[in-house]
Design a protein around this motif. Structure first.
Motif, mmCIF file in Angstrom:
data_model
loop_
_atom_site.group_PDB
_atom_site.id
_atom_site.type_symbol
_atom_site.label_atom_id
_atom_site.label_comp_id
_atom_site.label_asym_id
_atom_site.label_seq_id
_atom_site.Cartn_x
_atom_site.Cartn_y
_atom_site.Cartn_z
ATOM 1 N N VAL A 27 7.288 -12.675 -14.639
ATOM 2 C CA VAL A 27 7.883 -13.466 -13.550
ATOM 3 C C VAL A 27 6.825 -14.159 -12.708
ATOM 4 O O VAL A 27 6.925 -15.351 -12.413
ATOM 5 C CB VAL A 27 8.674 -12.543 -12.590
ATOM 6 N N ARG A 28 5.819 -13.380 -12.286
ATOM 7 C CA ARG A 28 4.886 -13.892 -11.282
ATOM 8 C C ARG A 28 4.033 -15.030 -11.802
ATOM 9 O O ARG A 28 3.425 -15.754 -11.033
ATOM 10 C CB ARG A 28 4.015 -12.758 -10.752
ATOM 11 N N PHE A 41 17.919 -16.472 -3.780
ATOM 12 C CA PHE A 41 18.880 -15.482 -4.240
ATOM 13 C C PHE A 41 20.182 -15.577 -3.469
ATOM 14 O O PHE A 41 20.232 -16.064 -2.339
ATOM 15 C CB PHE A 41 18.300 -14.076 -4.082
ATOM 16 N N PHE A 63 4.643 -15.498 2.522
ATOM 17 C CA PHE A 63 4.447 -14.394 1.582
ATOM 18 C C PHE A 63 3.791 -14.830 0.262
ATOM 19 O O PHE A 63 2.790 -14.267 -0.171
ATOM 20 C CB PHE A 63 5.786 -13.705 1.291
ATOM 21 N N GLU A 86 12.487 -8.271 -6.255
ATOM 22 C CA GLU A 86 12.572 -9.378 -7.219
ATOM 23 C C GLU A 86 12.079 -10.670 -6.594
ATOM 24 O O GLU A 86 11.356 -11.448 -7.224
ATOM 25 C CB GLU A 86 14.018 -9.543 -7.700
ATOM 26 N N ALA A 87 12.470 -10.886 -5.334
ATOM 27 C CA ALA A 87 12.017 -12.091 -4.649
ATOM 28 C C ALA A 87 10.490 -12.105 -4.577
ATOM 29 O O ALA A 87 9.850 -13.130 -4.840
ATOM 30 C CB ALA A 87 12.620 -12.162 -3.246
ATOM 31 N N ALA A 88 9.900 -10.940 -4.240
ATOM 32 C CA ALA A 88 8.444 -10.856 -4.134
ATOM 33 C C ALA A 88 7.776 -11.183 -5.471
ATOM 34 O O ALA A 88 6.763 -11.880 -5.517
ATOM 35 C CB ALA A 88 8.032 -9.465 -3.655
ATOM 36 N N LEU A 89 8.385 -10.686 -6.560
ATOM 37 C CA LEU A 89 7.824 -10.967 -7.886
ATOM 38 C C LEU A 89 7.831 -12.468 -8.174
ATOM 39 O O LEU A 89 6.847 -13.020 -8.655
ATOM 40 C CB LEU A 89 8.626 -10.241 -8.968
ATOM 41 N N THR A 90 8.960 -13.120 -7.860
ATOM 42 C CA THR A 90 9.023 -14.559 -8.150
ATOM 43 C C THR A 90 8.024 -15.334 -7.293
ATOM 44 O O THR A 90 7.605 -16.407 -7.667
ATOM 45 C CB THR A 90 10.424 -15.149 -7.894
ATOM 46 N N LEU A 91 7.650 -14.747 -6.150
ATOM 47 C CA LEU A 91 6.688 -15.427 -5.287
ATOM 48 C C LEU A 91 5.250 -15.151 -5.719
ATOM 49 O O LEU A 91 4.314 -15.600 -5.077
ATOM 50 C CB LEU A 91 6.892 -15.001 -3.830
ATOM 51 N N GLY A 92 5.092 -14.375 -6.788
ATOM 52 C CA GLY A 92 3.764 -14.204 -7.351
ATOM 53 C C GLY A 92 3.080 -12.899 -7.015
ATOM 54 O O GLY A 92 1.900 -12.727 -7.281
#
Lengths: 353, 277
Positions: A73-74, A82, A99, B175-181
């Motif tokens: 993902v990253r 979301f 972030f 999940e949001a944190a993962l998509t943000l890298g």
């Protein structure tokens, strides 16, 4: 950057029905593509597989020319908004937006500058130090957008972004999103069950049902030329009428519609007609393809009137008339009117042998 | 609606006041009086005797051993508890139900049995006894045994506090944190840890209180070697049996103080959480 998925398949329970089956489409660069379907149709799962939050059982995901099916993902560089916002509740609006830049260890000055830019873009300059819980739903959603945009994503993925908002805010944010897209020109994939949202916002609509893609096309194509019975019924809340093929036409009670060519005599037919496509007229026995309907119910809803009809076959039909149109017709409950189903879309069941 | 409830569900005044009186009387007899008597006994002959009792070498050794044990057990169980809760809340795997039940086992087992388990494993006649003896390693009747027994008994505290939190919060923010890298560790320290911090601190506080106060399991594995393998609760018992009441109640009041500090800390934490909401 375009997004292409090919043969994307996902099964959650072994042996069960696949959540997504062989999904193939391309979201063109710089456009908004909508995945539209009822709940459980697999649209969110497709989005999550594009984001990399769900691993595909089969098929590929490409961002531009890059095959990222196996990319974590990253490393995909996708911005995701979301459904429930998923804001970091313990961080201020500013830190939420920062972030993605903080975890990339960008210089502080650059982060600050970028965060201010984004706050301005989503019109939340004054609220940067609030916690997410202190914002309204619409404001939280705009923070979620800013946070996703901060990492300068290759594509923007939106999962029912307006799902939790009340209808007035939804419509406002829809306009806002269209404007945002004009400014950023980011390739965007939007998941929604709301057809108005899909038809208004997107350049391309992918209609899904039970894990399969039913139709891909522009909003006009989807609306005017539904490819399957499902799309015909789903878009525009169409009335469904059943009949059979008789002499190359669909026989629906007293109505005979369409030219079905070589459809086998006697096959079952479904006709879909939207409430605003039905034409009513005061009884006039000479007009073709018409029959009488009994007015069972009249409901005025703001600027239009909903007419509940019962056809001679016993089937019910909902018709919407503009207020002026209704007054010109001047019917009341218990009257009989002539019904013109000319705009109906007709599908012969199991015709595609 | 206020915290005291609406008028509709309120009882008549007489019922209310007599119920409150009964509750206070019961609480007073069962909690306040015994607690007060501990303090009275400890300080009854002056603060000087109290301090002198704590300065006894054997007592001082017991205090140090208790602190050492807690300093090892609590971090171990914190790390394990968070890891186990993470695993159970986030992933589906075979044996998940078994793991969840196993975590609760130390709560349901009598502490004496918990101690005996380690004697049966590491004691001279135990499973690994000969092996340990051959390498001159002593676990039972020594500090390692005490640490092991304490760790076993206090194992569920952190996991039990953190797990329901993690389960109810879901993993959207992660999940949001993962998509943000963010990397796995960044997700944990920047998102997950802040989300569970209140539950985690509560778990650690309770775990620490029990680690310092545990008697049964530690009593079995300690061997009661004075100045070496006695923790504070064991020391209290020894002093009491020797009719050294001031000594016994001095250590006891120290333990009581610890319990009260623990509860106050927990209460303050809950209040700061309420304010934040």
């Amino acid at each position: 950057m375009s997004v292409t998925v090919e043969g994307l398949t996902k099964k959650f329970a072994p042996g069960g029905r696949p959540a997504v089956h062989q999904a193939t489409f391309t979201a063109p660069s710089g456009a908004i593509t909508t995945l539209l379907g009822p709940s459980g149709s697999g649209k969110t799962t497709v989005l999550r597989m594009i984001a990399g939050l769900e691993a595909a059982d089969a098929g590929t995901v490409r961002l531009g020319a890059l095959d990222c099916t196996r990319l974590p993902v990253r490393e995909r560089g996708v911005g995701v908004v979301f459904q429930g916002y998923a804001l970091f509740k313990h961080l201020s609006v500013r830190r939420n937006i920062a972030f993605g830049l903080e975890v990339r260890r960008r210089p502080k000055a650059e982060i600050d500058r970028r965060v201010e830019e984004l706050l301005a873009l989503v019109q939340l300059e004054a609220l940067g130090d609030r916690l997410p819980d202190q914002l309204s739903g619409g404001q939280q959603q705009r923070v979620a957008f800013a946070r996703a945009l901060a990492i300068e994503p290759r594509v923007l993925l939106l999962d029912e972004p307006f799902g939790a908002l009340d209808s007035r805010v939804r419509v406002e944010l829809r306009t806002w999103l269209a404007e945002l897209h004009r400014k950023t020109h980011l390739t965007t994939i939007l998941v929604t069950h709301d057809q108005d949202e899909a038809l208004e916002l997107s350049q391309q609509v992918v209609v899904m049902n039970e894990g399969r893609i039913e139709q891909i096309g522009s909003p006009d194509e989807i609306y005017d030329r539904p490819a399957t019975a499902f799309v015909a019924a789903f878009i525009g809340n169409a009335n469904v009428l059943r009949g059979t093929v008789k002499e190359g036409q669909a026989a629906l009670g007293a109505h005979a519609l369409g030219a079905l060519g070589s459809a086998p005599e006697g096959s079952a037919v479904q006709a879909f007609v939207r409430p605003d496509e039905v034409k009513l007229a005061r009884a006039d026995p000479d007009a073709p393809a018409m029959s009488l309907g009994l007015v069972e119910a009249l409901t005025r809803i703001g600027g239009f009137v909903k007419v509940g009809l019962r056809l001679p076959s016993g089937e019910r039909l909902t018709v919407e008339l503009g207020k002026a149109e209704f007054e010109a017709l001047s019917v009341s409950q218990g009257d009989r009117v002539l019904v013109d189903l000319g705009g109906a879309k007709i599908f012969v069941e199991d015709y595609s042998i | 609606m206020s915290a005291t409830g609406s008028d509709a569900i309120r009882e008549p005044a007489l019922v209310r006041y007599s119920a409150i009186a009964v509750a206070i009387a019961f609480l007073g007899l069962s909690v306040v009086v015994p607690l007060a008597s501990v303090l009275v006994q400890a300080f009854g002959q002056g603060a000087g005797r109290f301090l002198a009792a704590l300065r006894e070498p054997e007592t001082w050794a017991a205090i140090r051993l208790t602190l050492l044990t807690a300093a090892i057990s609590v971090p171990l169980n914190t790390a394990f508890g968070v890891a186990a809760a993470w695993l159970i809340a986030r992933y589906d795997f075979r044996g998940k139900g078994v793991l969840t039940t196993l975590i609760d086992l130390p709560f349901s087992i009598s502490p004496v049995i918990a101690g005996l388990i380690f004697v049966l494993l590491f004691g001279r006649q135990g499973l690994f006894g000969p092996l340990l003896e051959a390498h001159d390693v002593q676990i039972i009747f020594a500090v390692p045994g005490i640490v092991l027994a304490t760790t076993f008994v206090t194992l569920p505290f952190v996991a039990r506090e953190v797990l329901p939190l993690m389960q109810s919060q879901g993993s959207n923010e992660e999940e949001a944190a993962l998509t943000l890298g963010a990397s796995g560790w960044q997700v944990f320290f920047r998102v997950t840890l802040p989300k569970i911090r209140f539950g985690l601190v509560t778990g650690v506080i309770l775990c620490n209180a029990r680690a310092m106060g545990e008697f049964g399991a530690v009593s079995v594995v300690s061997g009661h070697v004075r100045g070496l393998t006695n923790t504070m609760p064991l020391q209290v018992e020894i002093l009491y049996n020797e009719y050294n009441l001031v000594g016994a109640f001095s250590v006891a009041s120290l333990l009581t103080l610890l319990a009260m500090v623990t509860l106050v800390a927990k209460k303050l934490l809950e209040r700061s959480k309420a304010v934040r909401r």
